[in-house]
Design a protein around this motif. Structure first.
Motif, PDB file in Angstrom:
ATOM      1  N   GLU A   4       0.835  -1.203   0.000  1.00 17.87           N
ATOM      2  CA  GLU A   4       0.000   0.000   0.000  1.00 17.87           C
ATOM      3  C   GLU A   4       0.869   1.252   0.000  1.00 17.87           C
ATOM      4  N   LYS A  25      -7.051  -0.215   8.284  1.00 20.59           N
ATOM      5  CA  LYS A  25      -6.366  -1.504   8.447  1.00 20.59           C
ATOM      6  C   LYS A  25      -6.167  -1.841   9.922  1.00 20.59           C
ATOM      7  N   SER A  85      -8.595   1.513  -8.153  1.00 21.01           N
ATOM      8  CA  SER A  85      -8.951   0.098  -8.098  1.00 21.01           C
ATOM      9  C   SER A  85      -8.254  -0.604  -6.934  1.00 21.01           C
ATOM     10  N   LEU A  86      -6.963  -0.312  -6.743  1.00 18.24           N
ATOM     11  CA  LEU A  86      -6.222  -0.914  -5.642  1.00 18.24           C
ATOM     12  C   LEU A  86      -6.778  -0.481  -4.289  1.00 18.24           C
ATOM     13  N   ASP A 119      -9.784   0.433  -3.517  1.00 21.66           N
ATOM     14  CA  ASP A 119     -11.052  -0.248  -3.275  1.00 21.66           C
ATOM     15  C   ASP A 119     -10.820  -1.662  -2.737  1.00 21.66           C
ATOM     16  N   GLU A 120      -9.819  -2.338  -3.281  1.00 21.14           N
ATOM     17  CA  GLU A 120      -9.490  -3.684  -2.809  1.00 21.14           C
ATOM     18  C   GLU A 120      -8.973  -3.665  -1.379  1.00 21.14           C
ATOM     19  N   TRP A 121      -8.115  -2.696  -1.071  1.00 25.62           N
ATOM     20  CA  TRP A 121      -7.504  -2.641   0.253  1.00 25.62           C
ATOM     21  C   TRP A 121      -8.528  -2.444   1.358  1.00 25.62           C
ATOM     22  N   ALA A 176     -11.870  -3.013   1.140  1.00 22.05           N
ATOM     23  CA  ALA A 176     -13.065  -3.858   1.061  1.00 22.05           C
ATOM     24  C   ALA A 176     -13.038  -4.983   2.090  1.00 22.05           C
ATOM     25  N   VAL A 177     -11.864  -5.480   2.408  1.00 20.51           N
ATOM     26  CA  VAL A 177     -11.741  -6.631   3.304  1.00 20.51           C
ATOM     27  C   VAL A 177     -12.196  -6.240   4.707  1.00 20.51           C
TER      28      VAL A 177
END
Length: 252
Positions: A37, A178, A241-242, A244-246, A248-249
């Motif tokens: 990240e 996170k 896009s990255l 959003d992935e980071w 979403a979890v």
């Protein structure tokens, strides 16, 4: 992800591994890992600047070293007997080593100005972590701002240095999210020292338990993150896009 980003990211990882490689440390406590990240957020911040690839590699590797130094100090086991004491001492020394390495990496004239940014950000991160550790945050908003600084003050400061204000705030928000999601999952059995957990425990005596507090904090920070992402009209599609992935979890 375009070829330039991929190439730069690999160079940064190699430089970070070169700087942190040590067989004895690897055997005893393990080597630090580079935060992807951090790499991609800072590559985005540097995307339209005149900083050369070599200089970008040095600056981003320096940020990774600062992050690793903080993590090393946070993971110290508070034992004073036998092998645990030796591991604790080695962990402290390893954190100190990474702190000295980042300074050496930025010792050239080109990095002189940003080195001052590093110094200020590290001081702010230390102050934020102490504030959380002593449970001194007034309310949720104060805690979230303190958590952003404590978790990602160095990333935010460097990103802001290159003129990406909204990306800077969104970047710090990613690391705060996170940490909050990690706390929600591991709050009752985490072996890591966590200033965030101390602040939450300070509030637990009120009407809500830790899990309820963490869920509210995550929901608020999630909204805060999207608010700043929407305002960044320079944000590349690849990084969007990255990001959003980071986040979403684990977010409901």
């Amino acid at each position: 992800m375009n070829d330039y980003w991929t190439q730069c990211a690999e160079e940064i990882k190699k430089e970070f591994q070169r700087l942190t490689q040590h067989s004895y440390i690897e055997q005893k406590i393990g080597l630090p890992e580079a935060h992807e990240e951090t790499i991609y957020l800072l590559l985005e911040a540097l995307r339209e600047t005149k900083v050369s690839q070599e200089q970008a590699v040095e600056q981003i590797a320096a940020v990774l070293l600062v992050q690793s130094a903080f993590k090393a100090h946070e993971q110290i086991q508070l034992h004073n007997d036998g092998d645990d004491k030796k591991i604790r001492q080695l962990t402290i020394l390893n954190g100190d080593l990474m702190s000295s390495l980042y300074y050496r990496l930025l010792s050239t004239v080109f990095h002189q100005e940003i080195l001052l940014i590093f110094t200020s950000a590290i001081r702010s991160m230390n102050e934020a972590k102490m504030k959380l550790h002593f449970g001194e945050c007034r309310d949720f908003a104060d805690m979230l701002q303190t958590l952003r600084t404590g978790e990602a003050g160095i990333v935010e400061a460097v990103t802001r240095f290159y003129g990406r204000e909204h990306l800077a705030v969104a970047s710090s928000s990613i690391f705060a999210l996170k940490r909050l999601m990690h706390e929600r999952e591991w709050f009752d059995r985490s072996e890591e020292f966590s200033a965030c957990a101390v602040q939450v425990q300070h509030w637990e005596c009120q009407s809500q338990n830790a899990q309820q507090i963490l869920k509210q904090l995550i929901d608020q920070e999630h909204s805060f993150f999207h608010q700043h992402v929407k305002q960044d009209d320079q944000l590349s599609t690849a990084l969007q896009s990255l990001m959003d992935e980071w986040i979403a979890v684990g977010i409901e």
